[in-house]
Design a protein around this motif. Structure first.
Motif, short mmCIF file in Angstrom:
data_model
loop_
_atom_site.label_atom_id
_atom_site.label_comp_id
_atom_site.label_asym_id
_atom_site.label_seq_id
_atom_site.Cartn_x
_atom_site.Cartn_y
_atom_site.Cartn_z
N PHE A 299 0.97 -1.24 -0.18
CA PHE A 299 -0.08 0.15 0.06
C PHE A 299 0.97 1.37 0.14
O PHE A 299 0.39 2.28 -0.71
CB PHE A 299 -0.82 0.12 1.41
CG PHE A 299 -1.79 1.36 1.36
CD1 PHE A 299 -2.90 1.62 0.66
CD2 PHE A 299 -1.29 2.09 2.35
CE1 PHE A 299 -3.60 2.75 0.68
CE2 PHE A 299 -2.04 3.40 2.32
CZ PHE A 299 -3.29 3.55 1.68
N ILE A 300 1.89 1.27 0.86
CA ILE A 300 2.69 2.18 1.05
C ILE A 300 3.60 2.54 -0.43
O ILE A 300 3.86 3.84 -0.69
CB ILE A 300 3.81 2.13 2.05
CG1 ILE A 300 2.90 2.42 3.42
CG2 ILE A 300 4.79 3.39 1.95
CD1 ILE A 300 4.02 2.03 4.63
N ALA A 301 4.05 1.59 -0.96
CA ALA A 301 4.78 1.45 -2.21
C ALA A 301 3.86 1.96 -3.45
O ALA A 301 4.34 2.83 -4.36
CB ALA A 301 5.26 0.00 -2.44
N PHE A 302 2.67 1.68 -3.36
CA PHE A 302 1.68 2.21 -4.32
C PHE A 302 1.42 3.67 -4.32
O PHE A 302 1.32 4.31 -5.40
CB PHE A 302 0.66 1.29 -4.47
CG PHE A 302 -0.45 1.59 -5.45
CD1 PHE A 302 -0.17 0.98 -6.77
CD2 PHE A 302 -1.62 2.26 -5.43
CE1 PHE A 302 -1.23 1.26 -7.67
CE2 PHE A 302 -2.37 2.47 -6.25
CZ PHE A 302 -2.44 1.86 -7.72
N MET A 303 1.10 4.11 -3.08
CA MET A 303 0.54 5.25 -2.86
C MET A 303 1.71 6.41 -2.64
O MET A 303 1.36 7.63 -3.00
CB MET A 303 -0.09 5.37 -1.42
CG MET A 303 -1.51 4.32 -1.63
SD MET A 303 -2.66 5.14 -3.06
CE MET A 303 -3.36 6.61 -2.21
N ALA B 212 11.80 3.66 -10.65
CA ALA B 212 12.57 2.56 -10.42
C ALA B 212 12.34 2.05 -8.96
O ALA B 212 12.20 0.95 -8.66
CB ALA B 212 14.08 2.94 -10.62
N SER B 213 12.26 3.18 -8.09
CA SER B 213 11.96 2.65 -6.62
C SER B 213 10.54 2.19 -6.54
O SER B 213 10.30 1.18 -5.69
CB SER B 213 12.17 4.06 -5.70
OG SER B 213 13.28 4.62 -5.91
N ARG B 214 9.61 2.74 -7.36
CA ARG B 214 8.16 2.30 -7.23
C ARG B 214 8.12 0.88 -7.71
O ARG B 214 7.34 -0.11 -7.07
CB ARG B 214 7.47 3.21 -7.95
CG ARG B 214 5.90 2.86 -8.01
CD ARG B 214 4.97 3.72 -9.07
NE ARG B 214 3.47 3.49 -9.11
CZ ARG B 214 2.71 3.97 -8.25
NH1 ARG B 214 3.10 4.79 -7.45
NH2 ARG B 214 1.66 3.84 -8.46
N ILE B 215 8.83 0.55 -8.79
CA ILE B 215 8.76 -0.71 -9.32
C ILE B 215 9.38 -1.79 -8.24
O ILE B 215 8.89 -3.07 -7.91
CB ILE B 215 9.24 -1.01 -10.63
CG1 ILE B 215 8.47 -0.07 -11.58
CG2 ILE B 215 9.53 -2.27 -11.01
CD1 ILE B 215 9.14 -0.10 -13.02
N ALA B 216 10.54 -1.50 -8.03
CA ALA B 216 11.09 -2.34 -6.98
C ALA B 216 10.50 -2.40 -5.49
O ALA B 216 10.38 -3.96 -5.03
CB ALA B 216 12.55 -1.73 -6.61
N ALA B 217 9.92 -1.49 -5.12
CA ALA B 217 9.18 -1.60 -3.74
C ALA B 217 7.71 -2.49 -4.08
O ALA B 217 7.28 -3.16 -3.15
CB ALA B 217 8.90 -0.19 -3.11
#
Length: 243
Positions: free
Chosen positions: A14-18, A24-29
């Motif tokens: 949820f945190i990664a998406f929001m 790059a960080s978003r995809i990895a997370a």
């Protein structure tokens, strides 16, 4: 532990998406938290549906039981009919020679009962084999902490081994038998008692003819056994008449 990783994975996803904005960080997370989340779900489903991480363990116990009638001379096993197959009938017995409230087997989908008759000995026993799911190791125990799956029952089999002097009858038959015995006249009761005394006397006499040096204690045992055999025959005849 899998419940903890499930919660952590869900929160992290949820945190990664929001709140993660760099591609790059978003995809990895999302990838890492998604793997943790989906992996936790797969492990939970595998445990609940296929008992992953568990094995069956069977524990056998055996105990002496006593007549539900609270009588040594009229030993009987009672049962309450459940269903049509007879496998789930509820059997009534005592764990003491006399007790006010009898014990009984469970009436559930996991429990089945068997009744066997033996000509060896005068002691009735109940053997219970209980099979449950348990963890294969401490690793799985810790992995599935708080799942509530440990010791889940698979089946319970009760095997009653009864001496030949015991009689097995339903609660309906028992009620009818009590009614019939209560209606016996004084003359009929006296005749039955006399016949029983004669049966016991003949049994003791025959035993002493084979072993003239038989002790008083041994004679008493023979007499007790003969008395039980006599009343067993009487009960079986009475039951046959009310079926």
């Amino acid at each position: 532990m899998v419940l903890i990783t499930l919660v952590i994975g869900a929160i992290a996803f949820f945190i990664a998406f929001m709140f993660t904005f760099k591609p790059a960080s978003r995809i990895a997370a999302l990838l890492i938290s998604g793997i943790v989340l989906i992996g936790s779900i797969v492990l939970m489903v595998a445990n609940y549906s296929n008992h992953f991480g568990m094995e069956k363990k069977t524990v056998t116990t055996s105990t002496e039981i006593y007549s539900a009638s609270n009588s040594d001379t009229m030993p009987m096993m009672l049962y309450k009919k459940v269903g049509t197959s007879g496998k789930n009938n509820v059997y009534v017995y005592n764990l003491k020679s006399t007790q006010k409230t009898p014990n009984h087997t469970k009436a559930d989908e996991y429990t089945s009962n068997k009744v066997k008759t033996t000509s060896d000995g005068t002691t009735a026993t109940m053997q219970t084999k209980t099979t449950r799911w348990v963890w294969k190791s401490d690793f799985y125990k810790n992995l599935y902490m708080w799942s509530g799956m440990n010791n889940t029952i698979v089946k319970r089999v009760n095997t009653f081994t009864l001496p030949k002097t015991w009689v097995t009858l339903s609660t309906t038959q028992s009620a009818a038998l009590k009614k019939e015995m209560a209606s016996m006249t004084t003359e009929q009761q006296a005749a039955s008692k006399t016949a029983g005394t004669q049966y016991v006397t003949q049994a003791v006499t025959a035993a002493m003819a084979k072993n003239p040096t038989m002790s008083t204690t041994e004679q008493g045992q023979i007499a007790k056994q003969a008395q039980a055999e006599y009343y067993s025959q009487v009960l079986k005849q009475a039951i046959a008449s009310i079926k």
